[in-house]
Design a protein around this motif. Structure first.
Motif, PDB file in Angstrom:
ATOM      1  N   LYS A 208     -42.407  -4.121 -80.712  1.00  0.00           N
ATOM      2  CA  LYS A 208     -43.451  -4.366 -79.716  1.00  0.00           C
ATOM      3  C   LYS A 208     -42.796  -4.208 -78.360  1.00  0.00           C
ATOM      4  N   ILE A 209     -43.330  -3.291 -77.546  1.00  0.00           N
ATOM      5  CA  ILE A 209     -42.682  -2.961 -76.280  1.00  0.00           C
ATOM      6  C   ILE A 209     -43.548  -3.385 -75.105  1.00  0.00           C
ATOM      7  N   LEU A 210     -42.901  -3.885 -74.078  1.00  0.00           N
ATOM      8  CA  LEU A 210     -43.583  -4.272 -72.850  1.00  0.00           C
ATOM      9  C   LEU A 210     -42.993  -3.466 -71.707  1.00  0.00           C
ATOM     10  N   ARG A 211     -43.868  -2.681 -71.051  1.00  0.00           N
ATOM     11  CA  ARG A 211     -43.455  -1.885 -69.905  1.00  0.00           C
ATOM     12  C   ARG A 211     -44.150  -2.393 -68.646  1.00  0.00           C
ATOM     13  N   ARG A 212     -43.620  -1.979 -67.535  1.00  0.00           N
ATOM     14  CA  ARG A 212     -44.158  -2.419 -66.248  1.00  0.00           C
ATOM     15  C   ARG A 212     -45.635  -2.031 -66.098  1.00  0.00           C
ATOM     16  N   ASN A 213     -45.987  -0.819 -66.521  1.00  0.00           N
ATOM     17  CA  ASN A 213     -47.354  -0.363 -66.317  1.00  0.00           C
ATOM     18  C   ASN A 213     -48.361  -1.057 -67.230  1.00  0.00           C
ATOM     19  N   ALA A 214     -47.879  -1.854 -68.199  1.00  0.00           N
ATOM     20  CA  ALA A 214     -48.802  -2.531 -69.121  1.00  0.00           C
ATOM     21  C   ALA A 214     -48.803  -4.039 -68.962  1.00  0.00           C
ATOM     22  N   ILE A 215     -47.883  -4.571 -68.149  1.00  0.00           N
ATOM     23  CA  ILE A 215     -47.718  -6.021 -68.112  1.00  0.00           C
ATOM     24  C   ILE A 215     -48.952  -6.733 -67.550  1.00  0.00           C
ATOM     25  N   LEU A 216     -49.690  -6.057 -66.653  1.00  0.00           N
ATOM     26  CA  LEU A 216     -50.832  -6.716 -66.021  1.00  0.00           C
ATOM     27  C   LEU A 216     -52.149  -6.494 -66.750  1.00  0.00           C
TER      28      LEU A 216
ATOM     29  N   MET B 232     -40.369  -9.333 -85.947  1.00  0.00           N
ATOM     30  CA  MET B 232     -40.701  -8.523 -84.778  1.00  0.00           C
ATOM     31  C   MET B 232     -39.466  -8.232 -83.931  1.00  0.00           C
ATOM     32  N   ILE B 233     -39.386  -6.977 -83.469  1.00  0.00           N
ATOM     33  CA  ILE B 233     -38.352  -6.565 -82.524  1.00  0.00           C
ATOM     34  C   ILE B 233     -39.022  -6.368 -81.168  1.00  0.00           C
ATOM     35  N   LEU B 234     -38.620  -7.144 -80.183  1.00  0.00           N
ATOM     36  CA  LEU B 234     -39.197  -7.049 -78.846  1.00  0.00           C
ATOM     37  C   LEU B 234     -38.363  -6.094 -77.999  1.00  0.00           C
ATOM     38  N   LEU B 235     -39.062  -5.192 -77.299  1.00  0.00           N
ATOM     39  CA  LEU B 235     -38.425  -4.280 -76.352  1.00  0.00           C
ATOM     40  C   LEU B 235     -39.041  -4.551 -74.981  1.00  0.00           C
ATOM     41  N   ILE B 236     -38.224  -4.905 -73.994  1.00  0.00           N
ATOM     42  CA  ILE B 236     -38.721  -5.245 -72.660  1.00  0.00           C
ATOM     43  C   ILE B 236     -38.034  -4.323 -71.669  1.00  0.00           C
ATOM     44  N   ASP B 237     -38.865  -3.502 -70.991  1.00  0.00           N
ATOM     45  CA  ASP B 237     -38.329  -2.399 -70.192  1.00  0.00           C
ATOM     46  C   ASP B 237     -38.395  -2.703 -68.690  1.00  0.00           C
ATOM     47  N   ASP B 238     -37.410  -3.432 -68.173  1.00  0.00           N
ATOM     48  CA  ASP B 238     -37.194  -3.599 -66.728  1.00  0.00           C
ATOM     49  C   ASP B 238     -38.488  -3.909 -65.977  1.00  0.00           C
ATOM     50  N   ILE B 239     -39.119  -5.031 -66.319  1.00  0.00           N
ATOM     51  CA  ILE B 239     -40.492  -5.290 -65.861  1.00  0.00           C
ATOM     52  C   ILE B 239     -40.583  -6.169 -64.626  1.00  0.00           C
ATOM     53  N   PHE B 240     -39.524  -6.886 -64.257  1.00  0.00           N
ATOM     54  CA  PHE B 240     -39.666  -7.911 -63.223  1.00  0.00           C
ATOM     55  C   PHE B 240     -39.209  -7.401 -61.857  1.00  0.00           C
ATOM     56  N   SER B 241     -39.945  -6.431 -61.319  1.00  0.00           N
ATOM     57  CA  SER B 241     -39.570  -5.869 -60.023  1.00  0.00           C
ATOM     58  C   SER B 241     -40.010  -6.748 -58.860  1.00  0.00           C
ATOM     59  N   SER B 242     -41.002  -7.613 -59.070  1.00  0.00           N
ATOM     60  CA  SER B 242     -41.533  -8.414 -57.967  1.00  0.00           C
ATOM     61  C   SER B 242     -41.051  -9.858 -57.993  1.00  0.00           C
ATOM     62  N   VAL B 243     -40.223 -10.231 -58.972  1.00  0.00           N
ATOM     63  CA  VAL B 243     -39.813 -11.621 -59.145  1.00  0.00           C
ATOM     64  C   VAL B 243     -38.531 -11.881 -58.368  1.00  0.00           C
ATOM     65  N   ASP B 244     -38.524 -12.998 -57.593  1.00  0.00           N
ATOM     66  CA  ASP B 244     -37.337 -13.317 -56.795  1.00  0.00           C
ATOM     67  C   ASP B 244     -36.230 -13.887 -57.678  1.00  0.00           C
ATOM     68  N   ALA B 245     -35.068 -14.111 -57.064  1.00  0.00           N
ATOM     69  CA  ALA B 245     -33.880 -14.505 -57.824  1.00  0.00           C
ATOM     70  C   ALA B 245     -34.067 -15.841 -58.522  1.00  0.00           C
ATOM     71  N   THR B 246     -34.704 -16.805 -57.829  1.00  0.00           N
ATOM     72  CA  THR B 246     -34.883 -18.128 -58.428  1.00  0.00           C
ATOM     73  C   THR B 246     -35.729 -18.048 -59.691  1.00  0.00           C
ATOM     74  N   HIS B 247     -36.853 -17.366 -59.575  1.00  0.00           N
ATOM     75  CA  HIS B 247     -37.744 -17.265 -60.733  1.00  0.00           C
ATOM     76  C   HIS B 247     -37.148 -16.361 -61.807  1.00  0.00           C
ATOM     77  N   LEU B 248     -36.398 -15.349 -61.380  1.00  0.00           N
ATOM     78  CA  LEU B 248     -35.775 -14.480 -62.370  1.00  0.00           C
ATOM     79  C   LEU B 248     -34.766 -15.266 -63.202  1.00  0.00           C
ATOM     80  N   GLY B 249     -34.050 -16.188 -62.570  1.00  0.00           N
ATOM     81  CA  GLY B 249     -33.133 -17.032 -63.323  1.00  0.00           C
ATOM     82  C   GLY B 249     -33.865 -17.826 -64.386  1.00  0.00           C
ATOM     83  N   ARG B 250     -35.063 -18.321 -64.043  1.00  0.00           N
ATOM     84  CA  ARG B 250     -35.847 -19.070 -65.029  1.00  0.00           C
ATOM     85  C   ARG B 250     -36.365 -18.159 -66.131  1.00  0.00           C
ATOM     86  N   VAL B 251     -36.727 -16.906 -65.763  1.00  0.00           N
ATOM     87  CA  VAL B 251     -37.141 -15.933 -66.785  1.00  0.00           C
ATOM     88  C   VAL B 251     -35.985 -15.689 -67.755  1.00  0.00           C
TER      89      VAL B 251
END
Length: 778
Positions: free
Chosen positions: A114-122, A532-551
């Protein structure tokens, strides 16, 4: 049962221009692909997606014209060279290019990805309710129940239509019945047409039928008699006419020579022969019969005159024979008409004698004696003439009786129709109520069941979202099936005390990104995550460092729930945060080039890398001291931030190793910083065995050797040259000991999360193998 992907091989696929191979560690449930933009991260994930799911990878849904699959081939390479091989547990699946599409050969059961890309996350957040339902349908669609609900709805609609049709039919019949009742003067009993109709129907039709039958019999008898009279008179007149013609011919024959018709015919034949003979003989001068001298012309005159006299007689005789035939036929017809007239009048007499026909009785007909009735036909004709004036009256009475019967039948038909319609409507109404009750039950149960699934998804998604956005007073309020619109799911959010609002109206881009990610992850957890094998393709372009750490913490915590997680990222913060995690495989992608394509290298844990360099026979002094120093600065910086330790003020908030060590000194001396780890963190089902680490001793040792970092690892100076290799190794070994004493043996991170009971800090990984006190310092 699905197994994790253990190896991927690519040639001629997207960024993999040359042969590329990457091994995955099956013992680690989390793989991080780190590289700068354009290094080939997406190509690796696309290869797994294309082979395992039969898609066109990131080209699906992208406007690239027809046959998008052809662009999966690396530019400048022949399509025939494209090959992708996915390995898993001794099995493999090979994808090759065939007619602008990828054809996959291998076992039927592929790894489930199951893959998650930037263009599908929203899509789950910004999509219309119907599109959101499609994304959730796999989890909430219960086709058999929806089919049953649809069938019940169809039956209910059919029943309502049947009732509406019956009401229309009943109204039309009631209108007809009301019209008859009004035409009759709206008689009783009661004040309704139905009451009047019921009385008429209950009275019965037998009397009306008897009267109609009697009148039909009378009318038929009288009509037969008058018709017989007319026929008799017609045939009698015709018989008289042909009898007169016969008498006239007989008189003409009586005046003609007395020859029989037969004799006349024979003579005519002889004369015709004689005439033919004479005409054939031009020189004839005597009679061929008597031999008397006579000219040819004279003989012809004699023969012609005799023929004319005989022809006229023959014609009269023939006419008499023909007219005699007419007379015989007319006499026969007259006899038939006479018999018919007698029989018709006998029938009329029987009807009159049967009674109940006052119009005929009033005629006082003098009926003849039927044995001699034909002796006085004038009397029979006279009787028929008496009947003719009342025939019209009797026909009118018959028509009136027929109308009464027809009216009764109509009344009965409409009354019965209305009654049956009422009964059918009562039955259908009971059926409708039952169908409505069943439909409501199925509908409510389906909505409740579906809503319970949505509530579970919502709760899990919001739990994940709160882990990324704690204490921000923002979240996912509900996912709700729209009851009036099948196949639609609405969503509402919470925003600083405001509820029932669409998240897309008030959430920031980063909040929508993380919300979409959390909903997607919550859905993935419901879909057999252990397979399930999860594939996550560089999706967090708008998330700041603090929230990215929590992600990072969240995904690291959730990764063990899945068979395998592969994350592609360009964030170095994420890469550095995971440098010491036991359960994460780190793959560093180097610079991509058009000649060789993708370059990748499996990277060990930083501690393992440092330990390996310390153990080398020929020591790289600068590398050991530099790596140890950077590692110390990283762990001590996190520690000082966690406990808000005192540090010298500077504009950039950048601190040297010495400042960080000094800032942490009171943690170990005054505040008694204590770290305990669970020795059995990697043995499921074993009892907890918390052991305190030698963190204070490790700190003191590093503090005493910190000068080595600057003198050997950072700057050129003479004193650094005098430091022996053994001291450099000790500095590196002390660094490893301090890092291991402070961090979780599983995730390699500090214990930064406050435990539920508030007594200690814990790490964020599922094993929670590290505890640290105090929680805060005063």
């Amino acid at each position: 049962m699905s197994k994790p992907i253990t190896k991927i091989q690519m040639t001629g696929f997207r960024g993999a221009i040359g042969a590329f191979e990457l091994d995955f560690d099956p013992k680690k449930d989390f793989t991080m692909l780190f590289g700068e933009n354009g290094s080939g991260k997406s190509s690796i994930l696309d290869a797994m997606d294309v082979v395992c799911r039969g898609t066109n990878g990131c080209l699906d849904g992208v406007s690239v014209g027809q046959n998008p699959g052809k662009y999966l081939c690396a530019l400048g390479t022949p399509p025939a060279t494209l090959k992708v091989i996915i390995h898993s547990d001794g099995e493999s699946w090979t994808g090759t290019m065939r007619r602008s599409a990828i054809n996959v050969a291998g076992p039927a059961v592929k790894p489930k990805v199951k893959i998650l890309r930037r263009n599908a996350i929203l899509e789950l957040v910004l999509a219309q309710p119907s599109e959101r339902y499609k994304a959730l349908r796999h989890f909430i669609d219960i086709a058999c129940v929806e089919q049953s609900e649809g069938t019940l709805q169809q039956k209910l609609d059919d029943t309502n239509r049947a009732i509406t049709t019956l009401i229309g039919d009943k109204d039309r019949m009631a209108t007809q019945l009301e019209g008859l009742w009004t035409d009759e003067g709206r008689p009783g009993p009661g004040q309704t047409a139905m009451a009047w109709a019921e009385q008429r129907v209950n009275t019965g039709i037998q009397g009306l039928n008897d009267k109609l039958a009697r009148l039909k019999e009378v009318v038929e008898a009288v009509a037969a008699a008058t018709a017989a009279k007319t026929e008799y008179e017609t045939r009698n007149e015709k018989h008289s006419n042909v009898a007169g013609q016969l008498a006239e011919v007989n008189q003409q024959i009586a005046n003609a020579p007395s020859l029989s018709s037969t004799t006349a015919v024979q003579l005519l034949e002889s004369l015709e022969k004689a005439k033919a003979y004479i005409e054939a003989e031009d020189s004839l001068d005597k009679c061929p019969t008597c031999q008397r001298p006579m000219g040819r012309d004279e003989l012809l005159d004699i023969v012609n005159h005799a023929s004319e006299q005989l022809s006229e007689l023959k014609t009269l005789t023939d006419n008499r024979q023909r007219i005699q035939g007419w007379v015989n036929t007319a006499a026969s017809h007259l006899e038939e008409a006479t018999t018919k007239l007698v029989e018709a009048l006998k029938k009329v007499q029987e009807v009159v004698q049967a009674g109940d026909v006052p119009e005929l009785v009033a005629l006082n007909v003098a009926w003849p004696t039927w044995e001699q009735a034909t002796d006085n036909m004038e009397a029979l004709v006279a009787v028929c003439s008496q009947l003719e004036p009342v025939q019209t009256t009797l026909e009118q009475q018959r028509d009136t009786a027929q109308r009464d019967v027809n009216q009764f039948n109509s009344i009965k038909q409409w009354w019965n129709g209305i009654k049956e319609a009422n009964e059918k409507m009562a039955d259908l109404d009971r059926i409708r109520k039952g169908l409505k009750k069943a439909f409501d039950i199925v509908h409510e149960k389906r909505v409740a069941f579906t809503q319970s699934i949505l509530d579970g998804i919502r709760q899990e998604a919001d739990r994940l979202f709160q882990a990324i956005h704690p204490d921000e007073n923002i979240g996912l309020e509900q996912l709700k099936m729209e009851e009036e619109r099948r196949g639609s799911v609405s969503q509402t959010g919470v925003f600083h005390g405001h509820t029932d609002i669409p998240p897309q109206a008030v959430f920031s881009e980063s909040h929508l990104d993380t919300l979409g990610f959390c909903v997607w992850l919550a859905l993935a957890k419901r879909e057999a995550p252990d397979q399930m094998i999860l594939l996550i393709d560089d999706i967090f372009s708008s998330v700041d460092a603090t929230h990215l750490g929590r992600v990072i913490d969240l995904l690291s915590a959730e990764a063990p729930n899945f068979l395998q997680v592969v994350v592609a990222t360009h964030y170095r913060l994420w890469w550095d945060r995971c440098q010491n995690a036991q359960g994460i495989q780190r793959v560093h992608l180097g610079r991509w080039c058009a000649t060789n394509g993708i370059a990748a290298q499996n990277m060990p844990r930083v501690l393992d890398e440092l330990r390996a360099k310390i153990g080398e026979a020929v020591l790289d002094r600068q590398a050991v001291s530099s790596k140890a120093g950077i590692l110390l600065e990283s762990i001590l910086d996190d520690l000082t931030l966690l406990y808000e330790c005192s540090l010298p003020h500077n504009k950039l908030n950048l601190y040297t190793l010495g400042a960080l060590l000094n800032g942490c000194s009171k943690l170990f001396s005054k505040h008694n910083l204590t770290v305990t780890v669970n020795d059995n963190w990697n043995a499921d089902g074993q009892p907890e065995n918390w052991q305190a680490t030698a963190s204070k001793a490790a700190y003191d040792r590093v503090n005493g050797l910190q000068f080595i970092r600057n003198q050997v690892g950072c700057h050129f100076n003479t004193p650094g040259m005098e430091i022996p290799d053994g001291d450099v190794r000790d500095f590196g070994t002390a660094t490893i000991a301090l890092v291991e004493a402070l961090t979780c043996p599983n995730c390699g991170a500090l214990a930064t999360k406050t435990a539920n009971d508030g007594t200690h800090l814990r790490c964020s990984c599922p094993k929670k193998a590290a505890r640290m006190t105090p929680v805060v310092i005063q």
